[in-house]
Motif scaffolding. Structure first.
Motif, PDB file in Angstrom:
ATOM      1  N   ARG A  54      60.599  63.700  57.583  1.00 28.29           N
ATOM      2  CA  ARG A  54      60.657  64.264  59.217  1.00 28.29           C
ATOM      3  C   ARG A  54      59.363  64.315  59.582  1.00 28.29           C
ATOM      4  NH1 ARG A  54      66.864  66.802  60.020  1.00 28.29           N
ATOM      5  NH2 ARG A  54      67.237  65.299  58.912  1.00 28.29           N
ATOM      6  N   LEU A  55      57.918  64.040  60.418  1.00 26.66           N
ATOM      7  CA  LEU A  55      56.707  63.783  60.066  1.00 26.66           C
ATOM      8  C   LEU A  55      56.106  65.656  60.453  1.00 26.66           C
ATOM      9  CD1 LEU A  55      53.708  63.163  59.701  1.00 26.66           C
ATOM     10  CD2 LEU A  55      54.133  62.661  62.017  1.00 26.66           C
ATOM     11  N   LYS A  56      57.427  65.885  61.264  1.00 24.85           N
ATOM     12  CA  LYS A  56      57.161  67.053  62.699  1.00 24.85           C
ATOM     13  C   LYS A  56      57.829  68.131  61.150  1.00 24.85           C
ATOM     14  CE  LYS A  56      58.452  67.441  67.404  1.00 24.85           C
ATOM     15  NZ  LYS A  56      58.478  67.431  68.054  1.00 24.85           N
ATOM     16  N   GLU A  57      58.313  68.338  60.119  1.00 24.35           N
ATOM     17  CA  GLU A  57      59.199  68.898  59.835  1.00 24.35           C
ATOM     18  C   GLU A  57      58.386  69.352  59.025  1.00 24.35           C
ATOM     19  OE1 GLU A  57      63.675  69.236  58.251  1.00 24.35           O
ATOM     20  OE2 GLU A  57      62.416  68.003  57.022  1.00 24.35           O
ATOM     21  N   ALA A  58      57.583  67.898  58.094  1.00 23.32           N
ATOM     22  CA  ALA A  58      56.898  68.225  56.879  1.00 23.32           C
ATOM     23  C   ALA A  58      55.618  68.914  57.456  1.00 23.32           C
ATOM     24  CB  ALA A  58      56.691  66.436  56.794  1.00 23.32           C
ATOM     25  N   ILE A  59      55.044  69.023  58.506  1.00 24.63           N
ATOM     26  CA  ILE A  59      54.306  69.204  59.164  1.00 24.63           C
ATOM     27  C   ILE A  59      54.318  70.686  59.555  1.00 24.63           C
ATOM     28  CG2 ILE A  59      52.503  69.852  61.115  1.00 24.63           C
ATOM     29  CD1 ILE A  59      52.733  66.538  60.883  1.00 24.63           C
ATOM     30  N   ILE A  60      55.307  71.261  59.711  1.00 23.68           N
ATOM     31  CA  ILE A  60      56.020  72.859  60.047  1.00 23.68           C
ATOM     32  C   ILE A  60      55.988  73.241  58.464  1.00 23.68           C
ATOM     33  CG2 ILE A  60      57.493  74.385  61.154  1.00 23.68           C
ATOM     34  CD1 ILE A  60      57.620  72.703  62.982  1.00 23.68           C
ATOM     35  N   SER A  61      56.169  72.643  57.674  1.00 26.82           N
ATOM     36  CA  SER A  61      56.117  73.001  55.982  1.00 26.82           C
ATOM     37  C   SER A  61      54.988  73.534  55.616  1.00 26.82           C
ATOM     38  CB  SER A  61      57.394  71.927  55.206  1.00 26.82           C
ATOM     39  OG  SER A  61      57.557  72.466  54.318  1.00 26.82           O
ATOM     40  N   GLY A  62      54.446  72.201  55.413  1.00 27.15           N
ATOM     41  CA  GLY A  62      53.231  72.811  55.024  1.00 27.15           C
ATOM     42  C   GLY A  62      52.232  73.797  55.845  1.00 27.15           C
ATOM     43  N   VAL A  63      52.214  73.489  57.320  1.00 23.21           N
ATOM     44  CA  VAL A  63      51.619  75.406  56.935  1.00 23.21           C
ATOM     45  C   VAL A  63      52.057  76.248  56.753  1.00 23.21           C
ATOM     46  CG1 VAL A  63      51.158  76.640  59.458  1.00 23.21           C
ATOM     47  CG2 VAL A  63      50.669  73.704  58.962  1.00 23.21           C
ATOM     48  N   LEU A  64      53.540  76.411  56.811  1.00 24.20           N
ATOM     49  CA  LEU A  64      54.528  77.441  56.183  1.00 24.20           C
ATOM     50  C   LEU A  64      54.123  78.121  54.893  1.00 24.20           C
ATOM     51  CD1 LEU A  64      57.762  77.645  57.537  1.00 24.20           C
ATOM     52  CD2 LEU A  64      55.850  79.450  58.133  1.00 24.20           C
ATOM     53  N   LEU A  65      53.924  76.231  53.686  1.00 24.69           N
ATOM     54  CA  LEU A  65      53.587  76.659  52.407  1.00 24.69           C
ATOM     55  C   LEU A  65      52.276  77.100  51.979  1.00 24.69           C
ATOM     56  CD1 LEU A  65      56.087  74.157  51.045  1.00 24.69           C
ATOM     57  CD2 LEU A  65      55.860  75.998  50.648  1.00 24.69           C
ATOM     58  N   ALA A  66      50.928  76.709  53.171  1.00 24.70           N
ATOM     59  CA  ALA A  66      49.647  76.598  53.369  1.00 24.70           C
ATOM     60  C   ALA A  66      49.337  78.246  52.824  1.00 24.70           C
ATOM     61  CB  ALA A  66      48.991  75.937  53.415  1.00 24.70           C
ATOM     62  N   ALA A  67      50.732  78.516  53.690  1.00 28.00           N
ATOM     63  CA  ALA A  67      49.482  79.950  54.256  1.00 28.00           C
ATOM     64  C   ALA A  67      49.894  80.658  53.225  1.00 28.00           C
ATOM     65  CB  ALA A  67      49.894  80.676  55.551  1.00 28.00           C
ATOM     66  N   LEU A  68      51.659  80.575  52.595  1.00 31.59           N
ATOM     67  CA  LEU A  68      52.542  81.314  51.170  1.00 31.59           C
ATOM     68  C   LEU A  68      51.418  81.235  49.712  1.00 31.59           C
ATOM     69  CD1 LEU A  68      54.988  82.730  50.044  1.00 31.59           C
ATOM     70  CD2 LEU A  68      55.307  80.314  49.127  1.00 31.59           C
ATOM     71  N   ALA A  69      50.695  79.839  49.852  1.00 29.78           N
ATOM     72  CA  ALA A  69      49.662  79.277  49.182  1.00 29.78           C
ATOM     73  C   ALA A  69      48.839  80.388  48.944  1.00 29.78           C
ATOM     74  CB  ALA A  69      49.228  78.005  49.053  1.00 29.78           C
ATOM     75  N   SER A  70      48.102  80.636  49.985  1.00 34.00           N
ATOM     76  CA  SER A  70      46.489  81.393  49.957  1.00 34.00           C
ATOM     77  C   SER A  70      46.557  82.622  49.299  1.00 34.00           C
ATOM     78  CB  SER A  70      46.037  81.343  51.531  1.00 34.00           C
ATOM     79  OG  SER A  70      45.578  79.669  51.803  1.00 34.00           O
ATOM     80  N   LEU A  71      47.868  82.920  50.219  1.00 30.45           N
ATOM     81  CA  LEU A  71      48.574  84.248  50.580  1.00 30.45           C
ATOM     82  C   LEU A  71      48.949  84.743  48.665  1.00 30.45           C
ATOM     83  CD1 LEU A  71      50.551  85.805  52.934  1.00 30.45           C
ATOM     84  CD2 LEU A  71      47.962  86.723  52.137  1.00 30.45           C
ATOM     85  N   VAL A  72      49.528  83.934  48.100  1.00 27.38           N
ATOM     86  CA  VAL A  72      49.595  84.075  46.848  1.00 27.38           C
ATOM     87  C   VAL A  72      48.737  83.892  45.567  1.00 27.38           C
ATOM     88  CG1 VAL A  72      51.553  83.349  44.754  1.00 27.38           C
ATOM     89  CG2 VAL A  72      52.704  83.572  46.993  1.00 27.38           C
TER      90      VAL A  72
END
Lengths: 150, 501
Positions: free
Chosen positions: A116-134
């Motif tokens: 599901r595109l929308k879900e993938a984008i949301i998950s991508g944004v959240l993981l991008a924030a997490l990866a940048s932080l960690v």
């Protein structure tokens, strides 16, 4: 002409023989030396021969015994997962971790039949924030967060 | 006396706040991946190796070891509650554990598994502490010929657990050895099989090879199947087993611990072999074998104790001989090499803090697992219901960042991706990747010892058979091959793997 009755064995035999033969040919430029004074080509030569012989036996067995077919290789998951990862590996130093993460997540998610595109984008944004932080802020990895920062 | 002194040193190291923290991280991560199917300890350790660069070697190894035995705990939780083994070593636990859960005894099954594992962990710690010093003293007398033969035995041992064809598994070892010697030859300085790529002069990275073959390939294979996973988690009520259950489980725990401790040391052993063997034994000696598969508590207690004991004692050959006996231990070799520790008999004397600290941390980790995990079962189960379509892209992301940061090059990511494709091909053709990984790790060591052995014997290969220990090890390897090919054993081996699927 014998037919391939055990395709899994036959093709793995082919693979072993091919790699073994390649090691023998490509490795022939390394000095062989003697048993007492092994050169850089000695051990690879032994391994190459062993691989060709074992592969040959497996290949022949693939002609003689019965076995199940090789399962079909669905290309979509392989292409999207591997493609997404390679793109990430090459782009991350230019695009920064934030955008490359969103890209990897969306491309890789498309490999699933439940995509599901929308879900993938949301998950991508959240993981991008997490990866940048960690990784960048927390572990101090030398990668930019945003494009063309270095 | 001596053991106590050593263990005191070890606990001094393991009980520093920093190392407790790392043991905790390792155990939690291990439990997490044990709960989640589709990602095993090998891929996880590969994923975390890069992040351990900045750590002290002891802390790094403590954390990585925690992943392995933590995974044994996590694996049993899902086996019991949802009939799905998170790890291969918990496959047999499904048989009776899930049946107990269906009868409303999930709590008893879970606590039996956890307490049995804890008991096994304690015994195995003492076992490792007692066994390692004499074994490394023996290994110090080994010459290159003995070492070469020992590696042959270790590699052949890894084949015992390989699915399907023996011949293919041996060919995979050879292929692994060949991949292992890519890079600069230490003796001549010649670049071998580098194809003119500068990144290959240090050889193929173990992180990339393992992550590709075990992590990426697994994900792709999972994505190819379109069937939906249905999860019906059962409510867990009352953790304590009844007195009758305790009486039935206790001897099974003892036997499982014994089997696991011994099978863990043998080449090819480890958690998985131990759990299968322990279950088979319980069923054989039970007065009521018909109860097995219908919720016999012994069927949970024995294999769960055994896999934990086996996971821990499989560190013995690694720490004393420098020989990894399964794929997880191969990753530990990689971890030690990254921190400039050459695994082998000298570790115990040159690095006693690390050696005993690691052993003591296993006990600390096991204690934490029991205390933490029983109350946290609900949380693990909720994690299990995370849809796979959200989970795997995140795993891919962390793998990719991890591999990239090893050397900060895109090439390593590319290499991992290519090994991922190769891994899928291996699955399609039923070629086992675990023997390949062991060969890969042992390749350079094996070449070096063969070179030295033949140098000393002036080129006479029979030196390998003339020295008694070396000859004995080779004979053991030959016997192992014969035993595996015996029709009777072959059948049981195949049955064991059928159950697993």
């Amino acid at each position: 002409m014998a037919s391939i009755r055990h395709p899994k064995d036959f093709w793995s035999g082919v693979l072993f023989v091919a790699i073994g033969a390649f090691a023998l040919v490509y490795g022939s430029k390394y000095t062989l030396g003697t048993a007492a004074r092994m050169g850089p080509g000695y051990f690879p030569r032994i391994l190459g021969i062993l691989l060709v012989v074992l592969g040959g036996i497996i290949l022949i067995r693939g002609l003689r015994t019965e076995g199940p077919a090789v399962p079909r290789w669905k290309l979509r998951p392989t292409l999207l997962v591997i493609g997404g990862v390679i793109a990430f590996g090459y782009l991350v130093q230019w695009l920064g971790i934030a955008l490359s993460t969103v890209l990897l997540i969306v491309v890789a998610s498309a490999a699933s039949h439940e995509f599901r595109l929308k879900e993938a984008i949301i998950s991508g944004v959240l993981l991008a924030a997490l990866a940048s932080l960690v990784f960048i802020v927390g572990l101090g990895v030398q990668l930019p967060i945003w494009p063309f920062q270095h | 006396m001596d053991i106590i002194g050593h263990l005191t040193t070890g606990f001094g190291v393991a009980l520093t706040p920093l190392n407790i923290l790392h043991a905790l991280i390792g155990c939690l991560l291990g439990t997490l991946i044990g709960v989640l199917p589709g990602i095993g300890p090998v891929a996880t350790i590969a994923m975390l190796l890069p992040t351990t660069y900045s750590l002290e070697p002891v802390s790094a190894l403590i954390m990585l070891a925690g992943i392995y035995y933590g995974a044994q705990y996590g694996g049993s939780t899902t086996a019991i509650l949802v009939n799905m083994p998170g790890e291969t070593s918990s496959v047999v636990t499904c048989l009776d554990g899930y049946q107990m859960a269906r009868k409303g005894q999930a709590g008893a099954a879970l606590s039996t598994a956890a307490l049995g594992s804890f008991f096994a962990g304690c015994v195995a710690t003492v076992f490792v502490a007692g066994f390692s010093p004499p074994l490394s003293a023996l290994a110090l007398k080994f010459g290159p010929a003995e070492y070469f033969s020992l590696m042959v035995l270790g590699l052949i041992g890894s084949v015992v657990l390989a699915h399907g064809s023996l011949m293919k598994a041996i060919a995979m070892i050879i292929l692994g050895l060949l991949l292992g010697i890519v890079g600069t030859d230490v003796n001549s300085g010649v670049q071998r099989f580098d194809f003119g790529i500068p990144e290959l002069s240090d050889g193929l990275g173990i992180t990339g090879v393992a992550m590709g073959l075990f992590g990426f390939a697994e994900i792709i294979i999972n994505l190819e199947s379109t069937e939906k996973r249905e999860l019906v988690a059962r409510k867990v009520r009352g953790l304590l087993p009844t007195w009758a259950q305790v009486k039935a489980a206790a001897p099974a725990v003892l036997r499982g611990t014994g089997i696991g401790s011994i099978l863990g040391i043998l080449p090819g052993g480890g958690a998985m072999l131990s759990s299968f063997a322990a279950y088979a034994l319980e069923k054989k000696i039970s007065k009521t074998p018909q109860e097995f598969g219908k919720g016999a508590i012994q069927g949970v207690a024995a294999p769960e104790s055994a896999n934990n004991a086996g996971a821990q004692t499989s560190f013995i050959p690694l720490l004393t001989l420098g020989i990894p006996e399964n794929a997880v231990m191969a990753m530990m070799v990689g971890a030690m090499t990254i921190h400039n520790i050459q695994p082998g008999p000298q570790v115990i004397t040159s690095n006693p803090q690390l050696f005993w600290g690691l052993i003591a941390s296993m006990w600390v980790g096991n204690a934490m697992l029991v205390i933490l995990n029983l109350p946290m079962i609900g949380m693990w189960i909720r994690l299990l219901t995370t849809p796979y379509r959200l989970l795997y892209p995140a795993i891919l992301l962390f793998c990719s960042i991890g591999v990239y940061t090893v050397n900060n090059t895109s090439f390593d990511v590319m290499q991992t991706a290519l090994f991922g494709v190769l891994g899928v091909l291996f699955v399609k053709l039923e070629m086992e990747p675990a023997p390949l990984l062991l060969g890969f790790v042992l390749g350079p060591m094996m070449e070096e010892n063969l070179r030295r052995a033949l140098l000393l014997s002036r080129g006479d290969p029979f030196v390998l058979f003339q020295r008694p220990i070396s000859a004995g090890l080779l004979i053991a390897a030959a016997l192992l091959i014969v035993v595996i090919t015996l029709p009777n054993i072959r059948r049981t081996r195949e049955e064991a793997f059928v159950e697993e699927v």
